[in-house]
Design a protein around this motif. Structure first.
Motif, short mmCIF file in Angstrom:
data_model
loop_
_atom_site.label_atom_id
_atom_site.label_comp_id
_atom_site.label_asym_id
_atom_site.label_seq_id
_atom_site.Cartn_x
_atom_site.Cartn_y
_atom_site.Cartn_z
N HIS A 83 21.58 -6.27 77.31
CA HIS A 83 20.98 -5.56 78.42
C HIS A 83 19.58 -5.05 78.08
CE1 HIS A 83 24.69 -4.90 81.07
NE2 HIS A 83 25.02 -5.74 80.13
N ASP A 84 18.71 -5.09 79.08
CA ASP A 84 17.39 -4.49 78.92
C ASP A 84 17.50 -2.99 79.12
OD1 ASP A 84 16.38 -6.94 78.50
OD2 ASP A 84 15.15 -7.05 80.32
N PRO A 85 16.56 -2.21 78.55
CA PRO A 85 16.64 -0.75 78.68
C PRO A 85 16.75 -0.28 80.13
CG PRO A 85 15.00 -1.33 77.06
CD PRO A 85 15.49 -2.62 77.65
N ASN A 86 16.07 -0.98 81.07
CA ASN A 86 16.12 -0.50 82.46
C ASN A 86 17.47 -0.77 83.12
OD1 ASN A 86 15.80 -3.23 82.69
ND2 ASN A 86 14.22 -3.13 84.29
N GLU A 87 18.34 -1.46 82.40
CA GLU A 87 19.70 -1.66 82.91
C GLU A 87 20.68 -0.67 82.29
OE1 GLU A 87 19.14 -6.52 83.34
OE2 GLU A 87 20.10 -5.66 81.57
N LEU A 88 20.15 0.27 81.53
CA LEU A 88 21.02 1.22 80.82
C LEU A 88 20.74 2.65 81.30
CD1 LEU A 88 20.55 -0.19 77.19
CD2 LEU A 88 22.52 -0.54 78.68
N SER A 89 21.76 3.51 81.20
CA SER A 89 21.57 4.92 81.56
C SER A 89 20.79 5.63 80.44
CB SER A 89 22.93 5.58 81.73
OG SER A 89 23.52 5.75 80.45
N GLY A 90 20.32 6.83 80.76
CA GLY A 90 19.56 7.59 79.77
C GLY A 90 20.32 7.77 78.47
N GLY A 91 21.60 8.15 78.58
CA GLY A 91 22.41 8.36 77.39
C GLY A 91 22.57 7.07 76.59
N GLN A 92 22.74 5.96 77.33
CA GLN A 92 22.89 4.67 76.65
C GLN A 92 21.59 4.28 75.95
OE1 GLN A 92 24.22 2.51 80.10
NE2 GLN A 92 26.33 2.38 79.32
N ARG A 93 20.46 4.55 76.62
CA ARG A 93 19.17 4.24 76.00
C ARG A 93 19.01 5.00 74.69
NH1 ARG A 93 14.89 4.34 81.06
NH2 ARG A 93 16.37 3.40 82.51
N GLN A 94 19.38 6.29 74.75
CA GLN A 94 19.22 7.07 73.54
C GLN A 94 20.14 6.55 72.44
OE1 GLN A 94 16.96 8.35 72.12
NE2 GLN A 94 16.73 10.49 72.71
N ILE A 151 17.26 6.78 54.61
CA ILE A 151 17.77 7.94 53.89
C ILE A 151 17.59 9.20 54.74
CG2 ILE A 151 17.37 6.92 51.62
CD1 ILE A 151 14.87 8.67 51.41
N LEU A 152 16.80 9.07 55.82
CA LEU A 152 16.49 10.24 56.63
C LEU A 152 16.36 9.85 58.09
CD1 LEU A 152 15.51 13.22 56.81
CD2 LEU A 152 13.21 12.39 56.28
N ILE A 153 17.02 10.61 58.97
CA ILE A 153 16.88 10.36 60.40
C ILE A 153 16.16 11.54 61.03
CG2 ILE A 153 18.14 10.13 62.59
CD1 ILE A 153 20.26 8.55 61.03
N MET A 154 15.06 11.24 61.73
CA MET A 154 14.24 12.27 62.36
C MET A 154 14.48 12.20 63.87
SD MET A 154 12.51 13.25 59.68
CE MET A 154 11.41 14.33 60.54
N ALA A 155 14.79 13.33 64.48
CA ALA A 155 15.02 13.33 65.92
C ALA A 155 14.22 14.48 66.54
CB ALA A 155 16.50 13.48 66.22
N ASP A 156 13.20 14.12 67.37
CA ASP A 156 12.38 15.15 68.02
C ASP A 156 12.91 15.34 69.44
OD1 ASP A 156 10.47 16.94 68.84
OD2 ASP A 156 8.78 15.82 67.99
N GLU A 157 13.65 16.44 69.66
CA GLU A 157 14.27 16.74 70.95
C GLU A 157 15.04 15.56 71.54
OE1 GLU A 157 12.17 19.25 73.63
OE2 GLU A 157 10.57 19.60 72.18
N PRO A 158 16.04 15.07 70.83
CA PRO A 158 16.74 13.85 71.27
C PRO A 158 17.50 14.06 72.58
CG PRO A 158 17.92 14.88 69.45
CD PRO A 158 16.61 15.60 69.57
N THR A 159 17.79 15.32 72.93
CA THR A 159 18.54 15.56 74.16
C THR A 159 17.64 16.09 75.26
OG1 THR A 159 19.08 17.80 73.45
CG2 THR A 159 20.64 16.08 72.85
N GLY A 160 16.35 16.18 74.98
CA GLY A 160 15.41 16.80 75.92
C GLY A 160 15.34 16.13 77.28
N ASN A 161 15.56 14.82 77.33
CA ASN A 161 15.47 14.11 78.60
C ASN A 161 16.84 13.82 79.21
OD1 ASN A 161 12.76 14.06 78.27
ND2 ASN A 161 12.52 11.83 78.47
#
Ligand SMILES: Nc1ncnc2c1ncn2[C@@H]1O[C@H](COP(=O)(O)OP(=O)(O)OP(=O)(O)O)[C@@H](O)[C@H]1O
Ligand SMILES: [Mg+2]
Lengths: 436, 236
Positions: free
Chosen positions: B143-154, B167-177
């Motif tokens: 699926h392309d991103p525009n076929e997915l919901s916001g949660g699925q995209r994230q 070794i490190l995962i960086m998340a800048d406001e991952p739930t902000g949208n």
């Protein structure tokens, strides 16, 4: 929750942090991968890609069509020249000009010289030509500035002019300065339309001549439009139509003498003989003879040079359109880089180096110009053939022009893709990611 | 435990002329392997600036930053790109997926920029698919991103952040949208990753989201203001 179950079912290895990254492993990513990325970039926006290619399509198409036209023209001209009649030598007064006028101190080419030329071994036929421009009237029509060619009876055979109606004048009529005219196809049409011109009377200047023949359609050969001439005995032309003040000299001055040679192999030898005889009678050294002596091949070469100049001009025009196409690619690529800033930022965030980005955009530009080039070749070849079929002009598709066009398309892509690609490579990842 | 992140007096100053903004003003932090850390603070306090430097997208104006013991403060653009490619995964507020590109291709992106000799196309696809399955989207690979919901995209973005085994995962406001419920879902995914030993640093504005983590670093005016350490509380 389902997500949780799925996650625990996948073995995500705990990363090993004891080995620091070898930051010096520069290398480039695989060419296949770059091609794939570039292809995705091109395919993702088909309309934009097509617009980008348009300039190159037109440029490449133009190169091929223009070269096809000039090659076609060239082929027509050389066929016509070859059709002049074989093994012909052209002797012209002056250096290509001749006729009344010119430097009076120079020896001139005169009517009597024909005898001399005809006497050379290997010469099987001669014709002579002197021209003036006259106003010609029939009962209904008046034509101004018509070239009146004074010549001798062998002219039709020496210059390969067919007489489609009636006949040419003969030796007796030449000697008698008979008031006869042979019209070329075009002149006959204009003066008499559908009427039969044979036996009709025309007024040339103030002299009435009787039309005894019409020459078949011939077209333009070299600089001469064979379809807009009127032929008459040269003796008559000397007598009646050349300006009085030249009577003493120019009365029997001629513009050109044609000599037909029996064997092509004899050509050089015969020319030398002619030169020696002319030099003898004019009392000058051979090198100082102010006559141009040319063969068929010389003329073909001259014509070749002019059509080559024509072809070069067309190539320039086409080159400019390729350049414009290239600038078009650059423009749209620049817009595209701006539009795709976010994409560039994303790629950078997952580890694309400036070189990776540069290569991607450069490859896209090359891909666009090559695909554009291929379409352009199709347009050029098909267009060239169609043009040849639907217009008066003949076209010959030159294989080299296809390579030339394709090569230039590639060059255009590299050259004009470089600037936008560099711009993309230099974007700052943070700003690129923030770009709306 | 080994420190994944250690900074020494980290500074970032914007503006060369009269008006200088000290976005980071001497930050000293240390984050151990396997920690799940929230970064909080008022708008403009320097959270994103800190994330950019820790994520090797940017370099500090002064100070030192050691990533897994390696000094990365003075690396050039190309070297930083290599580090990001091999050791760091990013999750953004606005997902940042390539449009008109399948979820699978999006997840494969970090693998594409590995240097040659690493993985074949088949291996990459298998790895990307495994990462998608890990976030519960194995059936949406095409699926392309525009076929997915916001949660699925994230979640696709999280799969992309995972695929390189960083070794490190960086998340800048991952739930902000995302809405609250979907936000919770994403937090569950992150928590699970944490449970499997991933080190995660996450910026958030929402205290209840921050509470899920074991430690919160609060920035004010480019300085570390306070730290809440859950493990310490729990230890009591
Ligand atoms: N590229 C830049 N040029 C100049 N100043 C900048 C730049 N980026 C950030 N700043 C400044 O640095 C300070 C910190 O910004 P930063 O984006 O890190 O804040 P933040 O904590 O992420 O805020 P928010 O919660 O609104 O996202 C701000 O004062 C901001 O104006
Ligand atoms: Mg921010």
């Amino acid at each position: 929750m389902t997500t949780q179950q799925e996650i625990t079912s996948v073995n995500l290895i705990k990363p090993n942090i004891s080995h620091p990254v070898d930051v010096e492993s520069y290398g480039i990513i695989s060419p296949a991968e770059i091609m794939r990325i570039a292809w995705e970039g091109v395919a993702r926006n088909k309309v934009r890609s097509l617009l980008t290619m348009l300039g190159v399509i037109i440029g490449v198409g133009a190169v091929i069509i223009m070269i096809a036209i000039s090659a076609g023209t060239e082929a027509t001209i050389s066929e016509q020249i070859e059709g002049l009649g074989s093994n012909l030598v052209f002797i012209q007064a002056g250096f290509g000009r001749g006729g009344p006028g010119g430097n009076n101190n120079d020896p001139t080419l005169i009517y009597d010289d024909v005898e001399l030329v005809a006497g050379v071994n290997g010469v099987v036929g001669t014709a002579v030509e002197q021209q003036t421009t006259q106003t010609i009237k029939s009962d209904s029509t008046t034509l101004t500035d018509v070239p009146l060619v004074g010549t001798t009876p062998d002219f039709p055979s020496v210059r390969d002019v067919d007489i489609s109606q009636g006949r040419f004048f003969n030796e007796t009529e030449l000697e008698r300065k008979s008031k006869l005219a042979i019209l070329s196809h075009g002149i006959a049409q204009e003066l008499f339309g559908d009427e039969n011109p044979i036996g009709q009377s025309i007024t040339v200047g103030t002299t009435k001549l009787t039309v005894i023949g019409v020459a078949a359609e011939r077209g333009i050969v070299g600089n001469t439009d064979f379809d807009s001439l009127v032929y008459a005995p040269i003796t008559l032309v000397f007598d009646r139509f050349l300006p009085a003040q030249f009577a003493r000299f120019a009365g029997d001055r001629v513009r050109i003498i044609y000599a037909e040679i029996e064997e092509e192999a004899d050509m050089e030898n015969v020319i030398t003989q002619i030169q020696l005889r002319l030099a003898g009678t004019k009392d000058v050294a051979v090198e100082e003879l102010p006559f141009t002596i040319q063969t068929q091949n010389d003329i073909i070469e001259t014509e070749g040079a002019t059509t080559e100049a024509f072809r070069n001009l067309l190539a320039w025009v086409a080159g400019v359109s390729l350049l414009v196409g290239g600038i078009g690619i650059m423009n749209i690529m620049l817009v595209s880089v701006t539009e795709r800033t976010r994409e560039i930022g994303i790629r950078q965030s997952v580890g694309a180096t400036p070189n990776d980005i540069r290569l991607q955009f450069l490859t896209e530009a090359i891909l666009l110009s090559l695909v554009g080039g291929l379409i352009g070749i199709a347009v050029g070849v098909i267009g060239g053939i169609l043009f040849g079929q639907t217009s008066d002009m003949r076209t010959v598709i030159v294989p080299e022009s296809i390579f030339l066009a394709f090569g230039s398309a590639a060059a255009v892509g590299i050259f004009f893709g470089f600037f936008p690609a560099n711009k993309a490579a230099q974007l700052d990842p943070i700003e690129a990611l923030r770009y709306e | 435990m080994k420190a994944i992140i250690r900074t020494e007096n980290l500074r970032k100053t914007y503006g060369m002329g009269e008006i200088q903004v000290h976005a980071l003003d001497g930050v000293n932090i240390e984050i151990q392997q396997g920690e799940f850390v929230a970064v909080m603070g008022p708008s403009g306090s320097g959270k994103s600036t800190l994330m950019n430097i820790i994520g090797c997208l940017d370099r500090p104006t002064a100070g030192k930053y050691f990533l897994a013991g390696q000094d990365v403060s003075d690396l050039d653009k190309v070297q930083l790109a290599r580090i990001r490619n091999q050791q760091i995964g990013f999750i953004f507020q606005s997902f940042n997926l390539l449009s008109r590109t399948s979820a699978l291709r999006n997840v494969m992106l970090p693998l594409i920029y590995q240097r040659p000799g690493s993985l074949s196309i088949e291996e990459r696809e298998a790895k990307a698919l495994a990462a998608l399955e890990a976030v519960g989207l194995g059936d949406r690979a095409d699926h392309d991103p525009n076929e997915l919901s916001g949660g699925q995209r994230q979640r696709v973005a999280i799969a992309r952040a995972l695929v390189n085994d960083p070794i490190l995962i960086m998340a800048d406001e991952p739930t902000g949208n995302l809405d609250t419920r979907t936000g919770q879902e994403i937090m569950t995914v992150l928590q699970n990753l944490h449970g499997r030993g991933r080190t995660i640093v996450m910026v958030t504005h929402e205290p209840n989201i921050a509470e899920i983590t074991e430690r919160t670093i609060t920035l004010v005016d480019g300085k570390v203001h306070q730290e809440r350490i859950l493990s310490a509380l729990e230890a009591v």
